[in-house]
Structures are given as C-alpha cells and as structure tokens.
Design a protein around this motif. Structure first.
Motif, short mmCIF file in Angstrom:
data_model
loop_
_atom_site.label_atom_id
_atom_site.label_comp_id
_atom_site.label_asym_id
_atom_site.label_seq_id
_atom_site.Cartn_x
_atom_site.Cartn_y
_atom_site.Cartn_z
N SER A 197 -102.36 -3.96 51.64
CA SER A 197 -102.44 -5.15 52.08
C SER A 197 -104.16 -5.16 52.27
O SER A 197 -104.69 -5.85 52.43
N VAL A 198 -103.99 -3.87 53.57
CA VAL A 198 -105.12 -3.37 53.74
C VAL A 198 -106.17 -3.08 53.47
O VAL A 198 -107.93 -3.88 53.21
N VAL A 199 -105.73 -2.70 52.45
CA VAL A 199 -107.38 -2.41 51.00
C VAL A 199 -107.48 -2.81 50.38
O VAL A 199 -109.27 -2.97 50.53
N VAL A 200 -106.82 -4.21 50.36
CA VAL A 200 -107.21 -5.49 49.77
C VAL A 200 -108.32 -6.21 50.70
O VAL A 200 -109.26 -6.87 49.50
N TRP A 204 -104.66 -13.64 57.91
CA TRP A 204 -103.50 -13.74 56.96
C TRP A 204 -103.38 -12.52 56.69
O TRP A 204 -102.36 -11.91 56.84
N ILE A 205 -103.47 -12.03 55.78
CA ILE A 205 -103.64 -10.53 55.12
C ILE A 205 -103.07 -9.68 55.41
O ILE A 205 -102.69 -8.79 55.98
N VAL A 206 -104.32 -8.85 57.08
CA VAL A 206 -104.27 -8.02 58.23
C VAL A 206 -102.69 -8.71 58.78
O VAL A 206 -102.34 -7.55 59.64
N ALA A 207 -102.96 -9.97 59.05
CA ALA A 207 -101.71 -10.07 60.28
C ALA A 207 -100.22 -9.76 59.20
O ALA A 207 -99.99 -8.93 59.88
N GLN A 208 -100.15 -9.97 58.00
CA GLN A 208 -98.92 -9.85 57.45
C GLN A 208 -99.11 -8.28 57.35
O GLN A 208 -97.95 -7.60 57.19
N ALA A 209 -99.72 -7.86 57.40
CA ALA A 209 -99.94 -6.18 56.65
C ALA A 209 -99.03 -5.70 57.91
O ALA A 209 -98.73 -4.47 58.04
#
Length: 67
Positions: free
Chosen positions: A26-29, A44-49
């Motif tokens: 997720s962090v890479v994306v 949101w992507i980073v938070a859920q990661a």
C-alpha cells in the motif's frame, strides 16, 4: 480463523505475513502513484497501511509469545 479454538502457528504466521505485505504494498502504491488517487485517497491508502502494519506487528508479537 476467529471461530476456531486454536489456530496453527503456520496459519497465524501466514496471516501476519500477508498483512505485512499488504501494508508495504500500500505504501509503495501510494508513493509511486501507480494507481491514480486523489490527495484524500493517497492519505487513506497510507493510513490503512499503518493500521494493517500495526495489526501485522501485533500478530507477529502474539505468535512469538505463544511459542
């Protein structure tokens, strides 16, 4: 797995490893922008990661303590 009385170490390890891979992926994306996302979406992507990474860390700790 949550309905079972006991969970095998291998299954617990697999779940923890998949959660860790999900978090890193997720962090890479988010960092590479390979999938288009708005600023809010990227946050949101980073938070859920971080949340999933925290679960993975707790799962690894629990697995180690159960040994």
């Amino acid at each position: 797995m949550g309905t079972r009385r006991g969970v095998s170490r291998a299954a617990a390890g697999l779940v923890a490893e998949l959660n860790a891979v999900w978090a890193v992926g997720s962090v890479v994306v988010a960092a590479t922008g390979v999938l288009p996302a708005t600023t809010a979406g990227t946050i949101w992507i980073v938070a859920q990661a971080f949340v999933v990474g925290g679960f993975a860390a707790l799962q690894f700790i629990g697995r180690r303590r159960a040994a």
